[in-house]
Enzyme design. Sequence first.
Site, PDB file in Angstrom:
ATOM      1  N   GLY A 191      25.481  15.962  47.202  1.00  0.00           N
ATOM      2  CA  GLY A 191      25.623  16.617  48.660  1.00  0.00           C
ATOM      3  C   GLY A 191      25.032  15.610  49.841  1.00  0.00           C
ATOM      4  O   GLY A 191      24.548  14.590  49.446  1.00  0.00           O
TER       5      GLY A 191
ATOM      6  N   GLY B  37      20.137  15.821  53.882  1.00  0.00           N
ATOM      7  CA  GLY B  37      19.611  16.821  54.626  1.00  0.00           C
ATOM      8  C   GLY B  37      20.038  18.215  54.172  1.00  0.00           C
ATOM      9  O   GLY B  37      19.420  19.150  54.687  1.00  0.00           O
TER      10      GLY B  37
ATOM     11  N   THR C  59      16.229  16.969  47.778  1.00  0.00           N
ATOM     12  CA  THR C  59      14.776  16.827  47.433  1.00  0.00           C
ATOM     13  C   THR C  59      14.059  17.981  47.548  1.00  0.00           C
ATOM     14  O   THR C  59      13.192  18.084  46.588  1.00  0.00           O
ATOM     15  CB  THR C  59      14.373  15.913  48.536  1.00  0.00           C
ATOM     16  OG1 THR C  59      15.013  14.835  48.923  1.00  0.00           O
ATOM     17  CG2 THR C  59      12.848  15.350  48.013  1.00  0.00           C
TER      18      THR C  59
ATOM     19  N   HIS D 167      38.149  16.404  82.942  1.00  0.00           N
ATOM     20  CA  HIS D 167      38.429  16.053  81.613  1.00  0.00           C
ATOM     21  C   HIS D 167      37.977  17.401  80.599  1.00  0.00           C
ATOM     22  O   HIS D 167      38.778  17.892  79.625  1.00  0.00           O
ATOM     23  CB  HIS D 167      37.743  14.866  81.215  1.00  0.00           C
ATOM     24  CG  HIS D 167      38.000  14.288  79.618  1.00  0.00           C
ATOM     25  ND1 HIS D 167      38.741  13.222  79.479  1.00  0.00           N
ATOM     26  CD2 HIS D 167      37.272  14.897  78.866  1.00  0.00           C
ATOM     27  CE1 HIS D 167      38.689  12.827  78.336  1.00  0.00           C
ATOM     28  NE2 HIS D 167      38.024  13.867  77.637  1.00  0.00           N
ATOM     29  N   GLU D 168      36.751  17.576  80.849  1.00  0.00           N
ATOM     30  CA  GLU D 168      36.346  18.795  80.033  1.00  0.00           C
ATOM     31  C   GLU D 168      36.926  20.211  80.350  1.00  0.00           C
ATOM     32  O   GLU D 168      37.148  20.600  79.243  1.00  0.00           O
ATOM     33  CB  GLU D 168      34.587  18.989  80.262  1.00  0.00           C
ATOM     34  CG  GLU D 168      33.943  17.688  79.826  1.00  0.00           C
ATOM     35  CD  GLU D 168      34.033  17.011  78.351  1.00  0.00           C
ATOM     36  OE1 GLU D 168      34.565  17.749  77.500  1.00  0.00           O
ATOM     37  OE2 GLU D 168      33.912  15.965  78.303  1.00  0.00           O
TER      38      GLU D 168
HETATM   39  P1  ADP Z   1      18.217  15.694  51.062  1.00  0.00           P
HETATM   40  O1  ADP Z   1      17.404  15.400  49.971  1.00  0.00           O
HETATM   41  O2  ADP Z   1      19.308  16.628  50.594  1.00  0.00           O
HETATM   42  O3  ADP Z   1      18.460  14.616  52.046  1.00  0.00           O
HETATM   43  P2  ADP Z   1      15.881  17.066  51.612  1.00  0.00           P
HETATM   44  O4  ADP Z   1      15.469  18.032  50.794  1.00  0.00           O
HETATM   45  O5  ADP Z   1      15.107  16.125  52.169  1.00  0.00           O
HETATM   46  O6  ADP Z   1      17.449  16.824  52.054  1.00  0.00           O
HETATM   47  O7  ADP Z   1      15.758  17.980  53.101  1.00  0.00           O
HETATM   48  C1  ADP Z   1      15.069  17.750  54.293  1.00  0.00           C
HETATM   49  C2  ADP Z   1      14.221  19.002  54.981  1.00  0.00           C
HETATM   50  O8  ADP Z   1      15.569  19.958  55.384  1.00  0.00           O
HETATM   51  C3  ADP Z   1      13.569  19.860  53.996  1.00  0.00           C
HETATM   52  O9  ADP Z   1      12.342  19.273  53.915  1.00  0.00           O
HETATM   53  C4  ADP Z   1      13.565  21.144  54.461  1.00  0.00           C
HETATM   54  O10 ADP Z   1      12.623  21.226  55.399  1.00  0.00           O
HETATM   55  C5  ADP Z   1      15.002  21.207  55.268  1.00  0.00           C
HETATM   56  N1  ADP Z   1      16.027  21.940  54.188  1.00  0.00           N
HETATM   57  C6  ADP Z   1      16.834  21.363  53.791  1.00  0.00           C
HETATM   58  N2  ADP Z   1      17.808  22.208  53.200  1.00  0.00           N
HETATM   59  C7  ADP Z   1      17.037  23.351  53.286  1.00  0.00           C
HETATM   60  C8  ADP Z   1      17.324  24.788  52.574  1.00  0.00           C
HETATM   61  N3  ADP Z   1      18.281  25.038  51.887  1.00  0.00           N
HETATM   62  N4  ADP Z   1      16.234  25.707  52.590  1.00  0.00           N
HETATM   63  C9  ADP Z   1      15.233  25.241  53.572  1.00  0.00           C
HETATM   64  N5  ADP Z   1      15.054  24.066  54.052  1.00  0.00           N
HETATM   65  C10 ADP Z   1      15.763  23.110  53.805  1.00  0.00           C
HETATM   66 ZN    ZN Z   2      37.331  14.507  75.821  1.00  0.00          ZN
END
Ligand code: ADP
Ligand code: ZN
Length: 642
Positions: free
Chosen positions: A236, A239, A243, A459-460
Amino acid sequence: MSKDNKNPNKKPKLNPYWIYGVVITIFLGMQLFYGGFGGQSSATITPSKFLDYLDQGDVAKVEIVNKREAKVYLTKEAVEKEVHKATKPNNILPAMTPSPNYTFEFGDLQNFEKEINDTIASNNLTTELKYKTEENLWGNFLISLLPFILIIGVWIFIMRRMSSGSGGGAGGQIFNIGKSKARLFDEKTDIKTSFRDVAGLEGAKEEVQEIVDFLKNPEKYTSLGGKIPKGALLVGQPGTGKTLLAKAVAGEAQVPFFSLSGSDFVEMFVGVGASRVRDLFKQAKEKSPSIIFIDEIDAIGRARGKSNFSGSNDERENTLNQLLTEMDGFGTNTNVIVLAATNRADVLDKALMRAGRFDRQIFVDLPDVRERKEIFEVHLRPIKQSETLDIDFLAKQTPGFSGADIANVCNEAALIAARHGKKAVDKQDFLDAVDRIVGGLEKKNKIITPDEKRAVAYHEAGHATISWMLEHAAPLVKVTIVPRGQSLGAAWYLPEERLIVRPEQMLDEMCAALGGRAAEKVIFDKISTGALSDLEKVTKQARAMVTIYGLSDKVGNLTYYDSSGQTEYGFTKPYSEQTAELIDNEISNIIETQYKRAISLLEDNKDKLTQLAEVLLEKEVIFKDNLEKIFGKRPFAKDEEE
Ligand code: ADP
Ligand code: ZN
């Protein structure tokens, strides 16, 4: 904080300067040896002086040492002469080591030899000419050692530097270089993550739930002859919570969790990656049952042997091979599960996905509206929010945001509210936080001329007008002409979250994207560079329509897309010249048609466009309500549920 360099408990540190000291001493010593063994106690003269003496018959013997230096021994009679008096050797043991009376260095041996021989021949002298290579044993020995000494010196120096860089452990980090850099979370660390902290991601959670079960009750599965999977791959975008999910697994299963990133394996030293993998698995087995989490596994897991021109990937391949070996190596009862995350499953080596390795893939998508709401709820827990805060609204305002973005918005909103001295975080703070995260910092003092500002406003307003009037264009959320980051203005839409896109939707969106430039053309009859990102977007989309989605009649129902990512076309295209021309024509056709459409739409509604632009110039930020006031309610009612 007091300085700790007087602390007597601190181990005495090996000072890099002593290495310099050693090297210099050796140098000096060598010089001495050279001097001492060479016996340069005698006087030095110039070659021409020597030839004079030779000419006068004073020289008994000339020794040419190492083809470089001449040692001159005078005859017994000559030594008594006034000119040579000073050089009379005062050797204590004259018989054993007669030392030369004079020494000198000459340039070219051949020339010099010739001159001596000529002089000897023409004067009928009995002077002896001898050649000698003088072994300066000690000196040579030391010279041959010198490179090693230097290398060792530099090594020790680097080592010291590295260890002091990492907090001054006297042990020296260089000795730990083959050790894995994994961070360990176990009972002792108080970071506890559970599934409660992971919002949305139902499917993924269900799958990893099973892994928790494997770790907790392995017998339940093995007793029936099943094998516990060794690894799962979380796929995926960054973020999205991969993790977090892995941590939650560890938290729920209450097992130690080793976390590291794929790039942690890679180091400039050969063989380090593989040894780190070995070390990691050794540690994990010692603490089993346990979980290893490797983030960004593509750093080591990229397909082997592809685009490997220089052979510089060998180190990475070794690391990957070691990882595969380790995963194959541990038995079914080892109880170590490897979770890995990537956003590029397509580039991974197929060997990683084979049975017995990462045989499960779990997809972690960007959250949809409902999931975003849940994620907001998780991250709003610690935040003091105003009573009127509408979480549904926030979720709607943040299309395309990942979980990490949402966490960031919540934090940023709290900071903004605090800066304004508020008691609770309210809707406006969240909107400001979203703006800031999407667009970067506001640049209030960016210098814009009134003319430029007008151009940006029109423009906008052009984008806004067209997207309001076309059925399939995404509904507008807000338009701003406050400069932020790189952009001078922006129109934001609420994209529908759809899985299948029809050509008319794409065309409407392209028309809206071209609305900015069209408005400049209609109002000022001038175009500008301000439409660059619009054009980029439109061109990409048109190309995709023709070459990827097979949506162009002339080119037909075919695609030049290769989902496996295995084909590398390089400089050759997978189609003929004629097709290339056809594709180019189709792309430019699609874009021109939409541009003309935008122009004619705006010309028909020039008064409304002007009205909108003027409001925008005055207010700088406008929302849907402002548009409704000018255009009336949007006729396409389906997005009016707010
Ligand atoms: P990845 O490993 O996919 O890059 P992370 O697990 O490090 O992303 O996500 C970073 C932060 O984003 C997490 O520590 C959390 O705070 C927030 N986050 C991401 N997804 C979720 C989720 N499904 N529910 C709650 N918090 C999330
Ligand atoms: Zn534009």
